[in-house]
Design a protein around this motif. Structure first.
Motif, PDB file in Angstrom:
ATOM      1  N   VAL A  74       0.827  -1.211   0.000  1.00 56.26           N
ATOM      2  CA  VAL A  74       0.000   0.000   0.000  1.00 56.26           C
ATOM      3  C   VAL A  74       0.857   1.255   0.000  1.00 56.26           C
ATOM      4  O   VAL A  74       1.674   1.449   0.907  1.00 56.26           O
ATOM      5  N   ASP A  75       0.667   2.096  -1.006  1.00 53.40           N
ATOM      6  CA  ASP A  75       1.282   3.423  -0.977  1.00 53.40           C
ATOM      7  C   ASP A  75       0.244   4.363  -0.387  1.00 53.40           C
ATOM      8  O   ASP A  75      -0.760   4.673  -1.034  1.00 53.40           O
ATOM      9  N   PRO A  76       0.463   4.825   0.872  1.00 58.96           N
ATOM     10  CA  PRO A  76      -0.594   5.581   1.551  1.00 58.96           C
ATOM     11  C   PRO A  76      -0.994   6.856   0.805  1.00 58.96           C
ATOM     12  O   PRO A  76      -2.164   7.224   0.795  1.00 58.96           O
ATOM     13  N   SER A  77      -0.029   7.527   0.179  1.00 61.30           N
ATOM     14  CA  SER A  77      -0.394   8.783  -0.489  1.00 61.30           C
ATOM     15  C   SER A  77      -1.295   8.493  -1.684  1.00 61.30           C
ATOM     16  O   SER A  77      -2.264   9.202  -1.946  1.00 61.30           O
ATOM     17  N   HIS A 103       1.800  -4.456   3.722  1.00 60.60           N
ATOM     18  CA  HIS A 103       3.055  -3.696   3.783  1.00 60.60           C
ATOM     19  C   HIS A 103       2.907  -2.342   3.102  1.00 60.60           C
ATOM     20  O   HIS A 103       2.140  -2.190   2.155  1.00 60.60           O
ATOM     21  N   ILE A 104       3.696  -1.397   3.616  1.00 54.05           N
ATOM     22  CA  ILE A 104       3.636  -0.012   3.111  1.00 54.05           C
ATOM     23  C   ILE A 104       4.726   0.199   2.059  1.00 54.05           C
ATOM     24  O   ILE A 104       5.885  -0.180   2.281  1.00 54.05           O
ATOM     25  N   ILE A 105       4.340   0.798   0.948  1.00 51.68           N
ATOM     26  CA  ILE A 105       5.353   1.242  -0.027  1.00 51.68           C
ATOM     27  C   ILE A 105       5.867   2.581   0.487  1.00 51.68           C
ATOM     28  O   ILE A 105       5.123   3.566   0.518  1.00 51.68           O
ATOM     29  N   THR A 106       7.091   2.604   0.935  1.00 52.50           N
ATOM     30  CA  THR A 106       7.671   3.843   1.489  1.00 52.50           C
ATOM     31  C   THR A 106       8.280   4.662   0.344  1.00 52.50           C
ATOM     32  O   THR A 106       8.533   4.121  -0.748  1.00 52.50           O
ATOM     33  N   PRO A 107       8.548   5.947   0.589  1.00 47.27           N
ATOM     34  CA  PRO A 107       9.167   6.760  -0.473  1.00 47.27           C
ATOM     35  C   PRO A 107      10.507   6.171  -0.935  1.00 47.27           C
ATOM     36  O   PRO A 107      10.842   6.229  -2.117  1.00 47.27           O
ATOM     37  N   THR A 135       9.423  -3.135  -2.267  1.00 43.79           N
ATOM     38  CA  THR A 135       8.602  -3.288  -1.050  1.00 43.79           C
ATOM     39  C   THR A 135       8.423  -4.771  -0.718  1.00 43.79           C
ATOM     40  O   THR A 135       8.550  -5.182   0.441  1.00 43.79           O
ATOM     41  N   TYR A 136       8.172  -5.588  -1.743  1.00 42.81           N
ATOM     42  CA  TYR A 136       8.083  -7.041  -1.487  1.00 42.81           C
ATOM     43  C   TYR A 136       9.444  -7.604  -1.073  1.00 42.81           C
ATOM     44  O   TYR A 136       9.518  -8.528  -0.264  1.00 42.81           O
TER      45      TYR A 136
END
Ligand code: IMP
Length: 427
Positions: A74-77, A103-107, A135-136
């Motif tokens: 998940v990319d929160p933005s 899991h979060i996709i971080t910048p 991310t994975y």
């Protein structure tokens, strides 16, 4: 206990949005189980067209609960902007559930995706550049950030530190980029916590309880069978499991609960990004399929590579997914060809091969063996039943069904919600 999996039988972009949306009215939960905002569904409702990337298409059906499962990244933005875009158009998104284990996709994952592709040069995968693979990779390396981590600042900080420890070495020493500051990432991620909080829940429990109560649950795969990390055309694949088994791990539901597995199959073939594609057309037929079929990526805006139908791939998809049905899409795009070639086997270094070769180099050498099927010129977009189709279109569908190894239970004859012929019910 109707639990259906709906997934792409080729290289993605088969028109899953239309299929999920068609079922949406009778479905209680629509669940995404893998991938992230590398996906792109176009859903047409009335005269409104929606492009969804991360949200399950069930978000557009008022009675349905959309779920982002633990297997999704998940990319929160992106998620928040997709939600506010829908809210502005009057769509109620309050029922959405997001797994705390996703899991979060971080910048920094997005940065690593882009620099890695640049570094690979000619050997690049042609990723969507959305940070999916990195991310994975972090998830498997056990340095990933999960949605639940947003609610504990100290744990979040420790985890971001651990992840950036190695990545900053790589970014500065190998890729000649600036190091990424831990505090900056933590601050950005904490900024999403409150906005996401109403949606975060134990989706595994919710879904299993729903199945016990005989609710209809639809698992919606992103990408497609040939992009699967295990069963696809590795390394030219995505980093998750779009195949049917992925629904079990990516949503926390046991295989004994799945009642139906529906493969979405385009009446021809497309692929985005790099990698082998035996029936690819680099001539005016390929150009015509691209133009008539509107074959441009919803996510990246890239032109899709186009080719004729490949029955070897369809058979393979039936096997690795245990398909019970096909939903054949975009049959209308083939209207107007006098003859339509269909790939029935490959020729590999002088041998005829009927099944998808497991060897990557064999697949790279595969040349399509075509059978010619007679085409049709009548407009088929108004057809409501199979018998409304011209005889040659009927024969084309029947031939594909026979070669592919599972019944074709629905046929898309146009982009609209009602431009579908249903042959067998999915429920
Ligand atoms: P990634 O998923 O961004 O890592 O990209 C890996 C490969 O999968 C690339 O060839 C992408 O073009 C392809 N890909 C990813 N998502 C989709 C999709 O939704 N449809 C079709 N191809 C996709």
């Amino acid at each position: 206990m109707p639990a259906l999996v709906l997934l792409g039988a080729q290289w993605g972009d088969e028109g899953k949005g239309k299929a999920t949306d068609l079922l949406g009215g009778s479905v209680d939960y629509v669940v995404r189980y893998q991938g992230g905002n590398n996906a792109g569904h176009t859903v047409v409702v009335g005269d409104q067209k929606y492009a969804l990337h991360l949200l399950p298409s069930g978000i557009l059906s008022p009675g349905c609960t959309p779920v982002i499962g633990n297997g999704v990244v998940v990319d929160p933005s992106v998620l928040l902007s997709e939600l506010s875009g829908l809210n502005e158009r009057g769509v109620d998104t309050s029922k959405l559930l997001i797994s705390g284990n996703a899991h979060i996709i971080t910048p920094y994952n997005v940065t690593v995706d882009k620099v890695t592709e640049r570094f690979l040069g000619k050997r690049k995968i042609g990723t969507t550049g959305r940070g999916i693979g990195p991310t994975y990779a972090d998830k498997i390396n056990r340095v990933g950030i999960r949605v639940q981590d947003l609610y504990d600042e100290s744990i979040l900080t420790q985890k971001v530190e651990a992840a950036l420890d190695v990545k900053n070495q790589m970014l500065t020493k190998l890729y000649n980029r600036r190091a990424i500051a831990v505090e900056q990432v933590v601050e950005e991620l904490l900024g999403y916590a409150e906005k996401l909080a109403p949606y975060v829940s134990d989706t595994v429990l919710v879904l299993n309880e729903a199945l016990e109560q005989d609710k209809v649950v639809l698992f919606e795969g992103g990408q497609g069978t040939l992009l699967d990390i295990d069963h696809g055309t590795y390394p030219f694949v995505t980093s998750s499991n779009p195949t049917a088994g992925g629904a079990c791990t990516g949503a926390g539901v046991g295989p004994t609960k799945i009642s139906r597995v529906i493969g979405i199959l385009k009446a021809y073939t497309t692929r985005v990004g790099a990698g082998p594609f035996p029936t690819e057309l680099l001539d005016e037929d390929g150009e015509a399929l691209r133009r008539i079929g509107g074959e441009r990526g919803v996510t990246t805006g890239r032109d899709r590579r186009c080719g004729w139908f490949d029955a070897v791939i369809a058979r393979y998809a039936t096997r690795v997914n245990g398909l019970t049905d096909f939903f054949l899409t975009k049959l209308d795009v083939l209207t107007g060809w006098e003859q339509i070639p269909v790939c029935v086997a490959y020729e590999i270094d002088g041998r005829r091969v009927e099944e998808l070769p497991y060897s990557q180099s064999d697949f790279h050498h595969a040349k399509p063996v075509y059978e010619m099927l007679p085409g049709w010129s009548e407009d088929i977009s108004k057809a409501k039943s199979f018998s409304d189709l011209p005889k040659n279109a009927q024969a084309y569908v029947k031939a594909l069904e026979e070669m592919s190894g599972a019944p074709i239970s629905a046929i898309g004859v146009g982009p609209g919600r009602d431009e579908t012929i249903q042959i067998n019910s999915f429920l």
